[in-house]
Enzyme design. Sequence first.
Site, mmCIF file in Angstrom:
data_model
loop_
_atom_site.group_PDB
_atom_site.id
_atom_site.type_symbol
_atom_site.label_atom_id
_atom_site.label_comp_id
_atom_site.label_asym_id
_atom_site.label_seq_id
_atom_site.Cartn_x
_atom_site.Cartn_y
_atom_site.Cartn_z
ATOM 1 N N PHE A 183 0.665 -1.246 0.137
ATOM 2 C CA PHE A 183 -0.315 -1.937 -0.716
ATOM 3 C C PHE A 183 0.030 -3.392 -0.934
ATOM 4 O O PHE A 183 -0.839 -4.186 -1.294
ATOM 5 C CB PHE A 183 -0.414 -1.214 -2.078
ATOM 6 C CG PHE A 183 0.672 -1.602 -3.043
ATOM 7 C CD1 PHE A 183 0.531 -2.728 -3.851
ATOM 8 C CD2 PHE A 183 1.850 -0.867 -3.140
ATOM 9 C CE1 PHE A 183 1.540 -3.107 -4.728
ATOM 10 C CE2 PHE A 183 2.849 -1.232 -4.013
ATOM 11 C CZ PHE A 183 2.699 -2.367 -4.806
ATOM 12 N N ARG B 137 -4.601 1.982 -2.007
ATOM 13 C CA ARG B 137 -4.702 1.327 -3.314
ATOM 14 C C ARG B 137 -5.500 0.017 -3.239
ATOM 15 O O ARG B 137 -6.102 -0.384 -4.216
ATOM 16 C CB ARG B 137 -3.299 1.048 -3.856
ATOM 17 C CG ARG B 137 -2.601 2.344 -4.213
ATOM 18 C CD ARG B 137 -1.242 2.084 -4.808
ATOM 19 N NE ARG B 137 -0.249 2.886 -4.121
ATOM 20 C CZ ARG B 137 1.051 2.726 -4.270
ATOM 21 N NH1 ARG B 137 1.524 1.790 -5.039
ATOM 22 N NH2 ARG B 137 1.889 3.504 -3.619
ATOM 23 N N CYS C 93 8.596 -6.985 -0.606
ATOM 24 C CA CYS C 93 9.807 -6.426 -0.007
ATOM 25 C C CYS C 93 10.863 -7.500 0.181
ATOM 26 O O CYS C 93 12.022 -7.209 0.396
ATOM 27 C CB CYS C 93 9.493 -5.773 1.323
ATOM 28 S SG CYS C 93 8.989 -6.977 2.541
HETATM 29 P P1 NAD Z 1 4.330 3.804 0.264
HETATM 30 O O1 NAD Z 1 5.474 4.300 1.059
HETATM 31 O O2 NAD Z 1 3.952 4.529 -0.970
HETATM 32 O O3 NAD Z 1 2.999 3.766 1.162
HETATM 33 C C1 NAD Z 1 2.982 3.143 2.433
HETATM 34 C C2 NAD Z 1 1.955 3.844 3.311
HETATM 35 O O4 NAD Z 1 2.365 5.209 3.514
HETATM 36 C C3 NAD Z 1 0.565 3.884 2.691
HETATM 37 O O5 NAD Z 1 -0.393 3.654 3.701
HETATM 38 C C4 NAD Z 1 0.471 5.305 2.143
HETATM 39 O O6 NAD Z 1 -0.843 5.803 2.107
HETATM 40 C C5 NAD Z 1 1.323 6.098 3.106
HETATM 41 N N1 NAD Z 1 1.947 7.277 2.460
HETATM 42 C C6 NAD Z 1 2.321 7.393 1.172
HETATM 43 N N2 NAD Z 1 2.865 8.609 0.949
HETATM 44 C C7 NAD Z 1 2.824 9.280 2.125
HETATM 45 C C8 NAD Z 1 3.249 10.577 2.541
HETATM 46 N N3 NAD Z 1 3.818 11.429 1.695
HETATM 47 N N4 NAD Z 1 3.088 10.905 3.825
HETATM 48 C C9 NAD Z 1 2.516 10.055 4.694
HETATM 49 N N5 NAD Z 1 2.097 8.813 4.359
HETATM 50 C C10 NAD Z 1 2.255 8.415 3.090
HETATM 51 O O7 NAD Z 1 4.626 2.249 -0.044
HETATM 52 P P2 NAD Z 1 3.809 1.273 -0.982
HETATM 53 O O8 NAD Z 1 4.061 1.636 -2.395
HETATM 54 O O9 NAD Z 1 2.415 1.147 -0.513
HETATM 55 O O10 NAD Z 1 4.538 -0.117 -0.639
HETATM 56 C C11 NAD Z 1 5.686 -0.557 -1.311
HETATM 57 C C12 NAD Z 1 6.924 -0.274 -0.501
HETATM 58 O O11 NAD Z 1 6.817 -0.888 0.778
HETATM 59 C C13 NAD Z 1 8.177 -0.860 -1.113
HETATM 60 O O12 NAD Z 1 9.225 0.060 -0.966
HETATM 61 C C14 NAD Z 1 8.434 -2.108 -0.284
HETATM 62 O O13 NAD Z 1 9.773 -2.548 -0.253
HETATM 63 C C15 NAD Z 1 8.001 -1.637 1.045
HETATM 64 N N6 NAD Z 1 7.706 -2.745 1.932
HETATM 65 C C16 NAD Z 1 8.580 -2.992 2.944
HETATM 66 C C17 NAD Z 1 8.369 -4.055 3.801
HETATM 67 C C18 NAD Z 1 9.314 -4.337 4.929
HETATM 68 O O14 NAD Z 1 8.951 -5.084 5.823
HETATM 69 N N7 NAD Z 1 10.484 -3.752 4.935
HETATM 70 C C19 NAD Z 1 7.233 -4.863 3.619
HETATM 71 C C20 NAD Z 1 6.353 -4.562 2.578
HETATM 72 C C21 NAD Z 1 6.604 -3.499 1.744
#
Ligand code: NAD
Length: 499
Positions: A150, A178, A282
């Site tokens: 998100f 979201r 992130c």
């Molecule tokens: P999230 O893991 O909740 O969701 C990411 C994606 O996975 C979404 O599309 C979501 O629908 C999907 N998802 C969620 N639960 C799932 C499940 N049980 N099974 C399969 N798919 C599922 O992450 P978020 O809250 O959207 O984003 C924030 C996180 O992303 C933070 O931990 C942040 O550090 C990380 N992030 C990392 C980077 C990087 O490059 N390392 C960049 C941006 C964000």
Amino acid sequence: MVREISHFVGGAARAGASGRFGDVFDPSTGEVQAQVPLASRAEVEAAIANAQDAQPAWAAWNPQRRARVLLKFLDLVARDTEPLARLLSSEHGKTVADARADIQRGVEVVEFAAGAPHLLKGEYSAGVGTGIDVYSMRQPLGVVAGITPFNFPAMIPLWKMGPALAAGNAFILKPSERDPSVPVRLAELFLEAGLPAGVLNVVHGDKEAVDTLLDDDRVKAIGFVGSTPIAQYIYATAAANGKRAQCFGGAKNHLIVMPDADLDEVADALIGSGYGSAGERCMAISVAVPVGEATADALAEKLVERVAKLRVGPSLDDTVDYGPLVNAAAVERVTRAIAQGVADGAELLADGRGLTVPGHEHGFYLGPTLFDRVTPEMDLYRDEIFGPVLIIVRADDYEAALRLPSEHAYGNGVAIFTRDGDTARDFAAHVNTGMVGINVPIPVPIAYHTFGGWKQSGFGDLNQHGPDAFRFYTKTKTVTSRWPSGVREEASFVIPTME
Ligand code: NAD
């Protein structure tokens, strides 16, 4: 009646057919502003089928012609940046200025990907044997998918779409449920730019949609960005199903403050990178590591002064420094983490809990929170908080400071502020983290270098954007070709060598 968001499949909006929906909030007011459909297995399979049908013709376009679609897309994004930024801000909660930057960082990767004709060039070795030449070519994988978080609803989808499409793949995006509207607008703009229908599809959804992409043999690669537990799940499942995967996870980014650093500059850098976008980045700096007690005392004082002046409010208000968190669950999670920090004995210098913004009483706000004297055993230090919470972990000397990010479970970004070139150079060489900033608080590499964290922050062996993106979204074919010019060889039962 709230707005209903559509999937985007085969070049057209498709209403959700599963009967399952998620709420999309306006985080600034706390109100539900739209419903997003959560795709069923059958709906995702239909998107895959569309992509599969469209991909061969797209791959047959020459790379320069494909790149022209990207260039046209860039013009359209420039035309529409303002409405896109406002839409993004209204669903995510970041300020409009920050939403423009979210779009711009994505645009920069599409600009890079428009260099596909050069990036897809193969290698050639003439005369490796008598009449024998060897060459390699990069070919698209076919249908590939991106699953995105998100917190960057424009940038991260574009990091994936740009190179994947330029390389001749068809792409399916499963954006965060979201803040799903901007990804759909981006797909519409690609269609307007001349991308053939079906080459780019957006399906909204949750675990069911993701699992369908993971299970389907027609999907050849998965690019994921999100939290670490989901990154690990997707990496393991994709690999078990024979897919290529790159999965980027959470972070805990440290900023080391050497005693020779300009502490006003450091304090400003920490305030911007710690609290910008409510800490939902992130690459946010969430841990300040001043070296020596005098540095720590002086820095804490400067941070307290600055934190007191931060303005928090609705994301569309141009005068605020940062807006709300993405939803009420995020506010509750961060509030719990703060309470745990207090219970564990960290010193709370600024408490952002319970912030109410007049006129927006139901918005998802949290004020800036600052802790001092946090120790490595505390949850505050170990866990990613992903909110407007900055912690200070004091280090006695440079070696102790270097050990902290190096031994942390996450290894996304890290920074050091110093005037000493030797220290900076030693730090860059030895710190066990994927991206390093020297007097730069958010060291997100530019588009033509690669972005990727280490340890629990990244799974897979290729990074995002830069040349790695083209390596990830293509497979290499190597051709050994012999034109013997009339020299006839006897049958040989020995493997050929280059003697
Ligand atoms: P999230 O893991 O909740 O969701 C990411 C994606 O996975 C979404 O599309 C979501 O629908 C999907 N998802 C969620 N639960 C799932 C499940 N049980 N099974 C399969 N798919 C599922 O992450 P978020 O809250 O959207 O984003 C924030 C996180 O992303 C933070 O931990 C942040 O550090 C990380 N992030 C990392 C980077 C990087 O490059 N390392 C960049 C941006 C964000």
